[in-house]
Design a protein around this motif. Structure first.
Motif, PDB file in Angstrom:
ATOM      1  N   SER A 147       0.813  -1.222   0.000  1.00 56.23           N
ATOM      2  CA  SER A 147       0.000   0.000   0.000  1.00 56.23           C
ATOM      3  C   SER A 147       0.844   1.268   0.000  1.00 56.23           C
ATOM      4  CB  SER A 147      -0.939   0.011   1.217  1.00 56.23           C
ATOM      5  OG  SER A 147      -0.208   0.217   2.420  1.00 56.23           O
ATOM      6  N   LEU A 148       2.144   1.142   0.217  1.00 58.08           N
ATOM      7  CA  LEU A 148       3.018   2.324   0.199  1.00 58.08           C
ATOM      8  C   LEU A 148       2.951   3.044  -1.140  1.00 58.08           C
ATOM      9  CD1 LEU A 148       6.183   0.941   2.039  1.00 58.08           C
ATOM     10  CD2 LEU A 148       4.614   2.686   2.880  1.00 58.08           C
ATOM     11  N   SER A 149       2.694   2.296  -2.197  1.00 58.30           N
ATOM     12  CA  SER A 149       2.612   2.896  -3.540  1.00 58.30           C
ATOM     13  C   SER A 149       1.230   3.466  -3.825  1.00 58.30           C
ATOM     14  CB  SER A 149       2.954   1.841  -4.599  1.00 58.30           C
ATOM     15  OG  SER A 149       2.043   0.748  -4.539  1.00 58.30           O
ATOM     16  N   VAL A 150       0.310   3.269  -2.886  1.00 60.73           N
ATOM     17  CA  VAL A 150      -1.057   3.756  -3.061  1.00 60.73           C
ATOM     18  C   VAL A 150      -1.310   4.976  -2.165  1.00 60.73           C
ATOM     19  CG1 VAL A 150      -3.514   3.193  -2.912  1.00 60.73           C
ATOM     20  CG2 VAL A 150      -1.860   1.435  -3.618  1.00 60.73           C
ATOM     21  N   SER A 151      -1.207   4.764  -0.855  1.00 59.48           N
ATOM     22  CA  SER A 151      -1.446   5.839   0.110  1.00 59.48           C
ATOM     23  C   SER A 151      -0.857   5.452   1.458  1.00 59.48           C
ATOM     24  CB  SER A 151      -2.946   6.097   0.262  1.00 59.48           C
ATOM     25  OG  SER A 151      -3.218   6.922   1.379  1.00 59.48           O
ATOM     26  N   TYR A 152      -0.107   6.364   2.071  1.00 55.30           N
ATOM     27  CA  TYR A 152       0.472   6.036   3.362  1.00 55.30           C
ATOM     28  C   TYR A 152      -0.590   6.010   4.455  1.00 55.30           C
ATOM     29  CZ  TYR A 152       3.889   5.585   7.086  1.00 55.30           C
ATOM     30  OH  TYR A 152       4.615   5.106   8.142  1.00 55.30           O
ATOM     31  N   ILE A 153      -1.690   6.697   4.237  1.00 54.08           N
ATOM     32  CA  ILE A 153      -2.805   6.627   5.184  1.00 54.08           C
ATOM     33  C   ILE A 153      -3.336   5.205   5.238  1.00 54.08           C
ATOM     34  CG2 ILE A 153      -5.163   7.390   5.661  1.00 54.08           C
ATOM     35  CD1 ILE A 153      -4.432  10.098   4.523  1.00 54.08           C
ATOM     36  N   LEU A 154      -3.429   4.567   4.064  1.00 50.26           N
ATOM     37  CA  LEU A 154      -3.863   3.176   3.998  1.00 50.26           C
ATOM     38  C   LEU A 154      -2.842   2.278   4.697  1.00 50.26           C
ATOM     39  CD1 LEU A 154      -5.753   0.955   3.011  1.00 50.26           C
ATOM     40  CD2 LEU A 154      -4.547   0.988   0.801  1.00 50.26           C
ATOM     41  N   LEU A 178      -3.680  -0.195   7.862  1.00 52.37           N
ATOM     42  CA  LEU A 178      -3.347  -1.616   7.872  1.00 52.37           C
ATOM     43  C   LEU A 178      -2.376  -1.927   9.006  1.00 52.37           C
ATOM     44  CD1 LEU A 178      -2.914  -2.154   4.027  1.00 52.37           C
ATOM     45  CD2 LEU A 178      -4.698  -3.164   5.465  1.00 52.37           C
ATOM     46  N   GLY A 179      -1.485  -0.960   9.287  1.00 50.26           N
ATOM     47  CA  GLY A 179      -0.512  -1.148  10.361  1.00 50.26           C
ATOM     48  C   GLY A 179      -1.168  -1.215  11.728  1.00 50.26           C
ATOM     49  N   ILE A 180      -2.216  -0.417  11.927  1.00 48.47           N
ATOM     50  CA  ILE A 180      -2.924  -0.432  13.207  1.00 48.47           C
ATOM     51  C   ILE A 180      -3.577  -1.790  13.444  1.00 48.47           C
ATOM     52  CG2 ILE A 180      -4.915   0.514  14.444  1.00 48.47           C
ATOM     53  CD1 ILE A 180      -4.224   3.236  13.196  1.00 48.47           C
ATOM     54  N   VAL A 181      -4.192  -2.337  12.384  1.00 50.02           N
ATOM     55  CA  VAL A 181      -4.804  -3.663  12.512  1.00 50.02           C
ATOM     56  C   VAL A 181      -3.724  -4.712  12.761  1.00 50.02           C
ATOM     57  CG1 VAL A 181      -6.235  -5.402  11.390  1.00 50.02           C
ATOM     58  CG2 VAL A 181      -6.683  -2.974  10.978  1.00 50.02           C
TER      59      VAL A 181
END
Length: 339
Positions: free
Chosen positions: A45-52, A56-59
């Motif tokens: 997802s780094l290539s999409v959005s760091y918010i995403l 995902l990191g929180i989960v």
């Protein structure tokens, strides 16, 4: 808590002390499988959005906590019937969570044997002073204590110090097997990190791993904190201290929503765990529900647990936690305190 026959409580939970290999293996699969998948998706997802990536990191951080509960059960030899199996899986999950299996297991056993004992504090617990100790302390020690108990320090800097620094060194007096396990954990961590860095680069690794580490570390310490820091907890001097009372009155029942209960491996049933550490995490709720006395223990919820942030010191005279403001009032009053 209404007076009960405390000695019978341990007998009531004894039937739940046997682990089930099938359930244990399934828990490993439904924990580590989703964790590895989420870690990979966070990287992609780094290539999409760091918010995403952060979402995902929180989960994924929640699954780190669940992995730690498996590690925790292994240190109690409660996850598998076989001690070697517990040690192997405990060491592997220790590498994944950055905790040395043998060393932490020793300190945690001391914690269980001395929890809520005012004369045996200092190993495997959070620094806690009584009101009288605080009032008798010099200014520098009071300041150090206030800094230590500050939420930013405890839940922010604390995980970094404990997990990344303190866990890397052997305790004084550790036996050779324990020392070797710590070295093995450190080497395993380094190899795992090098493998990931070589595969995706150090920048991508840090962007994914740092949020997971910080969130899981903060939540992990929070869980440990609220399990023993609630207003009407139980603390006694050694001559008055009782193991069963310390377990069921000095450890909270943290009633969490089902999703969070799953993520935290039922550790909210902490009173059951302290009463009998050999009960695997997936049987804690069952033991709680089938023992009426255990349902009458101190209960906290997500909302009420937030009040524990204002509890700083244990008031021996009134048998409860208090904040600094209450201590200031005590020191200014004419009521004599214990010497």
């Amino acid at each position: 808590m209404i007076e009960q026959n405390m000695k019978n409580l341990r007998k009531q939970v004894a039937p739940y002390e046997k682990s089930n290999t099938k359930d244990s293996i399934w828990q490993v699969i439904n924990t580590l499988g989703p964790f590895f998948l989420l870690w990979y998706l966070a990287y992609k997802s780094l290539s999409v959005s760091y918010i995403l990536t952060l979402a995902l990191g929180i989960v994924a951080a929640g699954l780190v906590i669940r992995t730690f509960i498996i590690f925790h059960d292994c240190t109690h030899h409660s996850f598998f019937k076989n001690r070697t199996a517990n040690k192997v899986l405990g060491t592997i999950t220790g590498i994944l969570t950055f905790f040395p299996y043998s060393q932490w297991g020793h300190e945690h056993s001391v914690h269980h044997a001395t929890s809520s004992n005012l004369d045996k504090r200092g190993t495997g617990d959070i620094w806690m002073m009584t009101v009288d100790e605080y009032l008798a302390s010099p200014g520098w020690k009071r300041l150090a204590y206030r800094i230590y108990r500050n939420p930013i320090v405890m839940f922010g800097i604390g995980p970094i110090y404990v997990v990344l620094l303190s866990n890397r060194f052997n305790r004084k007096g550790a036996r050779m097997k324990e020392r070797l396990n710590t070295y093995l954990t450190n080497v395993g961590m380094v190899l795992l990190i090098l493998l990931l860095v070589s595969a995706i680069g150090w920048e991508a690794f840090l962007l994914v791993e740092v949020p997971i580490f910080l969130v899981s570390g903060s939540l992990g310490i929070w869980l440990f904190y609220v399990q023993h820091t609630f207003e009407d907890s139980y603390f006694e001097e050694d001559k008055e201290w009782e193991y069963v009372k310390a377990a069921v009155e000095g450890s909270s029942f943290y009633k969490l929503p089902k999703v969070l209960q799953w993520v935290t491996g039922n550790i909210g049933f902490h009173h059951v765990h302290h009463l009998s550490p050999r009960v695997p995490n997936y049987k804690l709720e069952e033991a709680h529900k089938n023992s009426v006395p255990l349902q009458n223990v101190p209960t906290i919820t997500l909302k009420t647990s937030l009040t524990s942030l204002k509890f700083r010191l244990w008031d021996e005279q009134n048998k409860k936690f208090v904040g600094y403001k209450a201590v200031k009032t005590m020191s200014q009053s004419a009521i004599p305190r214990k010497a």
